[in-house]
Motif scaffolding. Structure first.
Motif, PDB file in Angstrom:
ATOM      1  N   LEU A   1     -63.864  -9.222-113.163  1.00  0.00           N
ATOM      2  CA  LEU A   1     -64.975  -8.490-113.210  1.00  0.00           C
ATOM      3  C   LEU A   1     -66.266  -8.858-112.518  1.00  0.00           C
ATOM      4  N   ILE A   2     -66.641 -10.126-112.468  1.00  0.00           N
ATOM      5  CA  ILE A   2     -67.677 -10.877-111.525  1.00  0.00           C
ATOM      6  C   ILE A   2     -67.360 -10.673-110.204  1.00  0.00           C
ATOM      7  N   GLN A   3     -65.973 -10.807-109.669  1.00  0.00           N
ATOM      8  CA  GLN A   3     -65.870 -10.680-108.436  1.00  0.00           C
ATOM      9  C   GLN A   3     -66.124  -9.182-107.931  1.00  0.00           C
ATOM     10  N   GLU A   4     -65.701  -8.144-108.800  1.00  0.00           N
ATOM     11  CA  GLU A   4     -65.786  -6.758-108.562  1.00  0.00           C
ATOM     12  C   GLU A   4     -67.212  -6.508-108.444  1.00  0.00           C
ATOM     13  N   ALA A   5     -68.067  -6.819-109.549  1.00  0.00           N
ATOM     14  CA  ALA A   5     -69.369  -6.682-109.441  1.00  0.00           C
ATOM     15  C   ALA A   5     -70.060  -7.168-108.176  1.00  0.00           C
ATOM     16  N   ARG A   6     -69.741  -8.272-107.979  1.00  0.00           N
ATOM     17  CA  ARG A   6     -70.458  -8.977-106.668  1.00  0.00           C
ATOM     18  C   ARG A   6     -69.857  -8.035-105.275  1.00  0.00           C
ATOM     19  N   MET A   7     -68.851  -7.530-105.479  1.00  0.00           N
ATOM     20  CA  MET A   7     -67.913  -7.106-104.127  1.00  0.00           C
ATOM     21  C   MET A   7     -68.886  -5.470-103.892  1.00  0.00           C
ATOM     22  N   GLN A   8     -69.351  -5.035-104.765  1.00  0.00           N
ATOM     23  CA  GLN A   8     -70.058  -4.105-104.768  1.00  0.00           C
ATOM     24  C   GLN A   8     -71.182  -4.003-104.264  1.00  0.00           C
ATOM     25  N   GLN A   9     -72.047  -5.394-104.416  1.00  0.00           N
ATOM     26  CA  GLN A   9     -73.212  -5.799-103.704  1.00  0.00           C
ATOM     27  C   GLN A   9     -72.850  -6.350-102.328  1.00  0.00           C
ATOM     28  N   GLU A  10     -71.614  -6.321-102.084  1.00  0.00           N
ATOM     29  CA  GLU A  10     -71.185  -6.789-100.689  1.00  0.00           C
ATOM     30  C   GLU A  10     -71.522  -8.351-100.508  1.00  0.00           C
ATOM     31  N   LEU A  11     -70.899  -9.124-101.806  1.00  0.00           N
ATOM     32  CA  LEU A  11     -71.120 -10.533-101.780  1.00  0.00           C
ATOM     33  C   LEU A  11     -69.869 -11.199-102.152  1.00  0.00           C
ATOM     34  N   SER A  12     -69.677 -12.218-101.733  1.00  0.00           N
ATOM     35  CA  SER A  12     -68.312 -12.989-101.845  1.00  0.00           C
ATOM     36  C   SER A  12     -68.579 -13.568-102.911  1.00  0.00           C
ATOM     37  N   THR A  13     -67.337 -14.140-103.612  1.00  0.00           N
ATOM     38  CA  THR A  13     -67.270 -15.033-104.692  1.00  0.00           C
ATOM     39  C   THR A  13     -66.396 -16.234-104.460  1.00  0.00           C
ATOM     40  N   ARG A  14     -67.013 -17.372-104.857  1.00  0.00           N
ATOM     41  CA  ARG A  14     -66.080 -18.729-104.940  1.00  0.00           C
ATOM     42  C   ARG A  14     -66.456 -19.455-106.338  1.00  0.00           C
ATOM     43  N   TRP A  15     -65.555 -19.897-106.650  1.00  0.00           N
ATOM     44  CA  TRP A  15     -65.458 -20.362-107.882  1.00  0.00           C
ATOM     45  C   TRP A  15     -65.212 -21.934-108.009  1.00  0.00           C
ATOM     46  N   ASP A  16     -66.162 -22.769-108.946  1.00  0.00           N
ATOM     47  CA  ASP A  16     -66.223 -24.056-109.171  1.00  0.00           C
ATOM     48  C   ASP A  16     -65.640 -24.445-110.433  1.00  0.00           C
ATOM     49  N   ALA A  17     -64.138 -24.781-110.357  1.00  0.00           N
ATOM     50  CA  ALA A  17     -63.540 -25.265-111.701  1.00  0.00           C
ATOM     51  C   ALA A  17     -63.662 -26.478-112.180  1.00  0.00           C
ATOM     52  N   ILE A  18     -64.458 -27.521-111.395  1.00  0.00           N
ATOM     53  CA  ILE A  18     -64.839 -28.647-112.042  1.00  0.00           C
ATOM     54  C   ILE A  18     -65.893 -28.665-113.011  1.00  0.00           C
ATOM     55  N   THR A  19     -66.910 -27.931-112.447  1.00  0.00           N
ATOM     56  CA  THR A  19     -68.086 -27.906-113.242  1.00  0.00           C
ATOM     57  C   THR A  19     -68.021 -26.877-114.353  1.00  0.00           C
ATOM     58  N   SER A  20     -66.954 -25.870-114.305  1.00  0.00           N
ATOM     59  CA  SER A  20     -66.666 -24.997-115.269  1.00  0.00           C
ATOM     60  C   SER A  20     -66.155 -25.591-116.669  1.00  0.00           C
ATOM     61  N   LYS A  21     -65.403 -26.747-116.377  1.00  0.00           N
ATOM     62  CA  LYS A  21     -64.900 -27.544-117.522  1.00  0.00           C
ATOM     63  C   LYS A  21     -65.796 -28.361-118.271  1.00  0.00           C
ATOM     64  N   LEU A  22     -67.104 -28.430-117.601  1.00  0.00           N
ATOM     65  CA  LEU A  22     -68.178 -29.336-118.139  1.00  0.00           C
ATOM     66  C   LEU A  22     -69.206 -28.540-119.187  1.00  0.00           C
ATOM     67  N   MET A  23     -69.134 -27.000-118.902  1.00  0.00           N
ATOM     68  CA  MET A  23     -69.705 -26.262-119.628  1.00  0.00           C
ATOM     69  C   MET A  23     -69.319 -25.942-121.158  1.00  0.00           C
ATOM     70  N   GLY A  24     -68.165 -26.596-121.308  1.00  0.00           N
ATOM     71  CA  GLY A  24     -67.322 -26.365-122.735  1.00  0.00           C
ATOM     72  C   GLY A  24     -68.152 -27.116-123.843  1.00  0.00           C
ATOM     73  N   GLN A  25     -68.770 -28.430-123.394  1.00  0.00           N
ATOM     74  CA  GLN A  25     -69.353 -28.900-124.455  1.00  0.00           C
ATOM     75  C   GLN A  25     -70.604 -28.512-124.857  1.00  0.00           C
ATOM     76  N   GLN A  26     -71.279 -27.670-124.013  1.00  0.00           N
ATOM     77  CA  GLN A  26     -72.579 -27.170-124.357  1.00  0.00           C
ATOM     78  C   GLN A  26     -72.129 -25.829-125.372  1.00  0.00           C
TER      79      GLN A  26
END
Length: 664
Positions: free
Chosen positions: A541-566
């Motif tokens: 859904l995020i990729q589709e939303a950004r695509m409508q704004q003509e924005l590309s999307t890249r993902w940071d899997a390493i930092t994503s794991k760090l957000m679980g503790q918060q």
């Protein structure tokens, strides 16, 4: 060896191996040893007592979880093999398996303590659910809406697998219910007046753990099976709606009830009618006494002060079947609250996760309430229903808890929960949010402007402004003080000059008293599966939303794991109300970012298990939109979803969406 025996041996071996690997066999052995040591003669141990202890401690749920993935799929077995092997439904509170009459006759013979009897209840399908013909014609709705049948007997709970929402729902299940052990033969069975309670709920398949809509609630006196010479009876039970639709037929449920083992003697119809008339007479006399007593008691209360007529005090309320019951009988002592919740704070958080329904009664304190079992099974209720559930759970933890009936500052009726310590200092609990606060108390002679200012600024004290009465399952106290403002009330409920109280002995004689405790089932949801589905769905859904704004999307899997503790810290704060938790999240994030990069994050709490609904609720916040539509150099996004399970498969879902970008 036959195929059935081979499969049985294979399953038995896998169960034994799994129990040894998980260490569960040692836990069960230790539990049995403790029961044996508590008996004078270990040979007289009741197997039912051992089973009850296994279920009450949640051991059966743990056992099933250890080898659930190892069981062969039902599609791999023929119908005959499936019937002979038996079934285990992961949604049931007890083991639901097919049994033969001979098995009960051999294993549960007479002993010095009498014979144990069981009921085999079979649901053979429903008919004439005409209100749901529209769902049947719409294939999409038919698949998304499902019926679930719940069965209650004393403290035992069962439910069927979800079936499609049709005019003729295919309820095809068997349940084995423990009636009890009786020393004086089958005649003593006649004194068990606890009926079967049957509840049907319509659930949304897209939101399987978010509760449902109550379609029907009915009771059935199973004792008519004692009149049969073969020990079983088949019948069609007419189902009715709830509340104002209590007299409106909903449909028919075909059932068969068998008493196991088959009694050696048959109850005469005359004996049955005599017993039923005796019970009916006792109940009607109890109701008459309660009505007479409540009228006199309320007249005495109103005569104390003319202003009492405006206070929110109620002795009775209508239940889901429109039966007028004492409010105290809606509260029940929980069987295992301390087993499924760590603290009373977690119990309050659990109640706040249930769906809050708007009360249809806006001009009175309490009109329609529902039984605790309906609130738990449907996972929803009005603020009064949630207050009753929370108070019952707090009583299970040993707290001096009461349901408070009062009003807001604008005079709208409201209910909440109050706990009193040994010095009668009150603590308010909001069942909708689980928030707690101690009301600011003023004396009549106090003129401290700062204290009064704190009272006026307290949002919760504005919400819970006036108190009419306090009640639980054993006590009832009405405020007879000149002031009913919570900031002026003396909370010493033992002071007869301030509170008009009822005798616990009188309350114990009220009609509709429940002799059983309600049981909460441990969580059995696959949190990892829900997490994976939500994260993948929200990423798309995020990729589709950004695509409508003509924005590309890249993902940071390493930092994503760090957000679980918060997210875990947020859940700790929500479930316990605490705030003094060491938070390393900011340091960890800053350490992970390359030099010159910035981080933005957005957190959201929800109970929805649908990625689209969860994403839409997040996008309603401008801060989330800034993160999703972030523009800049080398922008990378992160997504983390955490699912926290609670009893009854209630879940708390937390999501964090973040992004990192190079500062310009």
């Amino acid at each position: 060896m036959s195929a059935v025996n081979e499969i049985s041996d294979e399953l038995r071996k896998k169960v034994q191996d799994k129990l040894k690997q998980s260490g569960m066999n040692l836990v069960i052995k230790r539990m049995v040893d403790n029961i044996c040591s508590s008996k004078d003669d270990p040979r007289n141990i009741d197997p039912g007592e051992v089973l009850q202890e296994v279920y009450s401690r949640g051991l059966m749920s743990s056992v099933l979880e250890t080898f659930n993935n190892e069981l062969p799929a039902k599609s791999e077995l023929t119908r005959s093999q499936f019937d002979k092997l038996g079934t285990i439904d992961e949604n049931e509170s007890l083991e639901n398996r097919r049994v033969d009459d001979d098995e009960f006759g051999n294993n549960y013979a007479d002993d010095d303590r009498g014979k144990r009897y069981y009921l085999k209840v079979e649901t053979l399908g429903g008919k004439a659910f005409l209100d749901h013909l529209s769902h049947e014609k719409n294939s999409t709705t038919c698949k998304s809406k499902r019926f679930v049948l719940h069965l209650f007997f004393k403290s035992q709970r069962f439910k069927t697998k979800p079936v499609d929402c049709r005019s003729n729902p295919s309820f095809q299940e068997e349940f084995i219910i423990d009636v009890g052990q009786f020393e004086s033969g089958v005649g003593q069975l006649l004194t068990v007046k606890e009926p079967l309670r049957i509840l049907i709920i319509r659930e949304d398949q897209n939101r399987p753990i978010s509760g449902g809509v109550i379609i029907s609630f009915n009771v059935h006196d199973w004792r008519s099976v004692l009149l049969t010479d073969n020990g079983f009876e088949s019948f069609s039970l007419e189902l009715f709606g709830v509340g104002s639709e209590n007299n409106v037929p909903v449909g028919l449920l075909n059932m068969r009830i068998t008493i196991l083992p088959c009694p050696s003697e048959q109850i005469l119809e005359k004996t049955m009618m005599t017993q039923l008339q005796l019970e009916r007479g006792i109940h009607e006399e109890s109701v008459r006494n309660f009505v007479t007593f409540s009228k006199q008691w309320m007249n005495d209360f109103l005569s104390i002060r003319p202003g009492h007529i405006f206070r929110h005090v109620k002795l009775s309320a209508f239940d889901e079947r429109l039966a007028s019951r004492p409010i105290s009988t809606f509260l029940q002592f929980p069987y295992n609250a301390d087993r499924v919740f760590l603290t009373p704070f977690h119990a309050a958080w659990f109640v706040s996760l249930l769906t809050n329904l708007q009360n249809s009664s806006n001009n009175d304190s309490i009109r329609n309430l529902q039984s605790l079992e309906l609130t738990i099974a449907s996972k929803c209720g009005t603020s009064e229903d949630l207050s009753i559930l929370l108070c019952s759970l707090l009583l299970g933890f040993g707290l001096n808890a009461f349901v408070a009936l009062g009003s807001e500052k604008n005079a709208n009726p409201i209910s909440w929960v109050v706990t009193l310590d040994n010095s009668f200092n009150p603590l308010f609990w909001d069942p909708k949010t689980s928030k707690r606060f101690t009301p600011v108390t003023l004396t009549n002679s106090e003129n401290d402007n700062e204290t009064k200012l704190n009272v006026s600024k307290s949002c919760m004290q504005q919400k819970f402004s006036h108190i009419g009465c306090l009640l639980n399952n054993e006590s009832f106290h009405c405020n007879i003080q000149s002031a009913d403002s919570v900031s002026l009330v003396d909370w010493n409920i033992l002071n007869p000059a301030k509170w008009k109280s009822m005798s616990p002995k009188r309350i114990a004689k009220f009609p509709y008293q429940s002799q059983h405790r309600f049981v909460l089932l441990p969580a059995r949801v696959d949190c990892e599966l829900i997490t994976a589905r939500l994260e993948l769905g929200i990423q798309e859904l995020i990729q589709e939303a950004r695509m409508q704004q003509e924005l590309s999307t890249r993902w940071d899997a390493i930092t994503s794991k760090l957000m679980g503790q918060q997210l875990a810290t947020y859940e700790l704060q929500g479930s316990t109300g605490g705030s003094n938790f060491n938070n390393f999240f900011e340091d960890v994030i800053m350490k992970s970012l390359p030099a010159g990069y910035n981080f933005k994050g957005f957190h959201c709490h929800s109970r929805s298990t649908t990625a689209k609904n969860l994403f839409n609720s997040c996008m309603g916040d401008l801060q989330c939109q800034e993160v999703v539509y972030c523009r800049g150099e080398d922008v990378q996004h992160m997504i983390r979803v955490s699912v926290f399970p609670y009893p009854e498969n209630v879940v708390s879902i937390r999501i964090m969406i973040g992004c990192r970008f190079l500062a310009v």
